[in-house]
Design an enzyme around this catalytic site. Sequence first.
Site, PDB file in Angstrom:
ATOM      1  N   LYS A  80       0.919  -1.174   0.089  1.00  0.00           N
ATOM      2  CA  LYS A  80       0.105   0.042  -0.024  1.00  0.00           C
ATOM      3  C   LYS A  80       1.041   1.265  -0.032  1.00  0.00           C
ATOM      4  CE  LYS A  80      -3.875   1.875   2.737  1.00  0.00           C
ATOM      5  NZ  LYS A  80      -4.735   1.794   3.929  1.00  0.00           N
ATOM      6  N   SER A 155      -9.641   2.069   2.766  1.00  0.00           N
ATOM      7  CA  SER A 155      -8.814   2.773   1.858  1.00  0.00           C
ATOM      8  C   SER A 155      -7.812   1.763   1.131  1.00  0.00           C
ATOM      9  CB  SER A 155      -7.885   3.834   2.679  1.00  0.00           C
ATOM     10  OG  SER A 155      -7.107   2.984   3.616  1.00  0.00           O
ATOM     11  N   SER A 179      -9.911  -0.576   7.008  1.00  0.00           N
ATOM     12  CA  SER A 179      -9.174  -0.398   5.597  1.00  0.00           C
ATOM     13  C   SER A 179      -8.603  -1.517   5.228  1.00  0.00           C
ATOM     14  CB  SER A 179      -8.370   0.736   5.626  1.00  0.00           C
ATOM     15  OG  SER A 179      -9.109   2.038   5.473  1.00  0.00           O
TER      16      SER A 179
HETATM   17  N1  GLN Z   1     -13.412   4.342   6.223  1.00  0.00           N
HETATM   18  C1  GLN Z   1     -12.375   4.754   7.221  1.00  0.00           C
HETATM   19  C2  GLN Z   1     -12.154   6.291   7.066  1.00  0.00           C
HETATM   20  O1  GLN Z   1     -12.468   6.989   6.184  1.00  0.00           O
HETATM   21  C3  GLN Z   1     -11.297   4.174   7.050  1.00  0.00           C
HETATM   22  C4  GLN Z   1     -10.035   4.255   7.497  1.00  0.00           C
HETATM   23  C5  GLN Z   1      -8.960   3.262   7.549  1.00  0.00           C
HETATM   24  O2  GLN Z   1      -9.067   2.124   7.958  1.00  0.00           O
HETATM   25  N2  GLN Z   1      -7.829   3.826   6.886  1.00  0.00           N
HETATM   26  O3  GLN Z   1     -11.507   6.780   7.857  1.00  0.00           O
END
Ligand code: GLN
Length: 488
Positions: A80, A155, A179
């Site tokens: 990532k 994400s 995420s």
């Molecule tokens: N949907 C979560 C956010 O928007 C996901 C964040 C994450 O786990 N990095 O913050």
Amino acid sequence: MSTALFELGFLEAADALAKKEITSQELVQALLTRTEALEPDLNALTWWDAETALAEARAADAARAAGDERPWLGVPITVKDLLNVKGQPCTAGSGILKGYVAPYDATVIARLRAAGCVCLSRANTDEFAMGSSTETSVYGTTRNPWDLTRVPGGSSGGPAAAVAARLAPAALASDTAGSIRQPAAFCGITGFKPTYGRVSRYGCAAFASSLDQIGPMARSVEDAAALYQAMAGQDVHDSTTSARPVGDVLGDMRTAPNLKGVRLGLPRQHFAEGLDPEVEKLTRAAVAQCQALGAELVDVDLPHSPYGIACYYVLGPAEASANLARYDGVRYGFRAAAEDVQQMYEQTRTQGFGAEVKRRIILGTYVLSSGFYDAYYLRAQKVRMLIRRDFERAFEQCDALIGPVTPTTAFRIGEKIADPLQMYLGDIYTVNVNLAGICGLSVPCGVTPDGLPAGVHLVGPAFEDTRILKIGAAYQHATDWHLQRPKI
Ligand code: GLN
């Protein structure tokens, strides 16, 4: 070998390499060829370089020929775009890190490289991991390999799409509120968020430091466990990492392929209004399968779980607003043209950050400001404690929790991006695991009639990571949902 090389999972690839049935160079070449063919449709990756990857693969092959027997020697992974890999760009999907090349390896990367892994490519992410759809990246939207009109989740949508589409056998990603687990569910792969403190965050662009955790994404629980084992454990560069021994995760997992005596708790709040009926059906079928494997089922309560999202969207932005203060045009990446230093700060941040990141910084600064701190930040910290206690109580009645990962399957590109609240609500089943600092695993549990995968969520107490990996592996031994693949 009869299977196409790009089809090999992480452990399968390691095994074929160890037996000298294939070379790392052949494997990397097969993945690069597939990447060239599919990337125009998917946009899962932010960077790769064939020459660098092939050079690393050749070096691994040469080492093996010289007697090197490191377990993951020559096995490629994608990373990532939030984790530093020395010599590769690291931009967190953001314009503000444009041009930044990592000067060092994140601890997880150093450990996997020490075990022999090849860092093949970098995968797309919502900007600074803020999002649930990989639509906020400066590199554009990643598409779901099961249906190119839909999001891969976020994400970590890039890693999820890449692993599902066979551009890499496995990936490293991060999970702050879901995420890893949500995109794994949307793309039909396995994703694991370890207990907070189990894996070092050193070298990961920080979003919300009390919630962020790095974990693996792969095509089976065993593959995920192999990566987890290689990267977990104490690190002098991250004071929140635990000194507890990690143990022989893979070895332990292979001991009990059934669930006899395992008590699984079904949180009432996770089978309530808002859960898509098709997702519920597949989740309940997974629960029944676990019962058939010997698990006992108990109903449990997580009374404060409905407050998790509100709590997270105070604490997450508060921490993000502090962490992102460092991007000022002086030390990293992008610097806007300006007449003086004040204008440089302003213009760099104005031009460098996207809309979602700005929203979070403003939110975070607001909840931390004097006069509002007690009403928002302090109160959210108290709610976080109540959420944590809910889990402690639930785990007095059961060994692990089971439920859906997400309320729906993958939604359409553009469907939620204009409505942040709708987007945020999708974190409902995953976010509390981060707030409580415990561990969660997403395992494919079926495909809906419209051809989209769903995931079942296994949640364990702090530092019982091996326990939930074992439960997930037992489920996968008895089912073949993780073997289903997109037609791309
Ligand atoms: N949907 C979560 C956010 O928007 C996901 C964040 C994450 O786990 N990095 O913050």
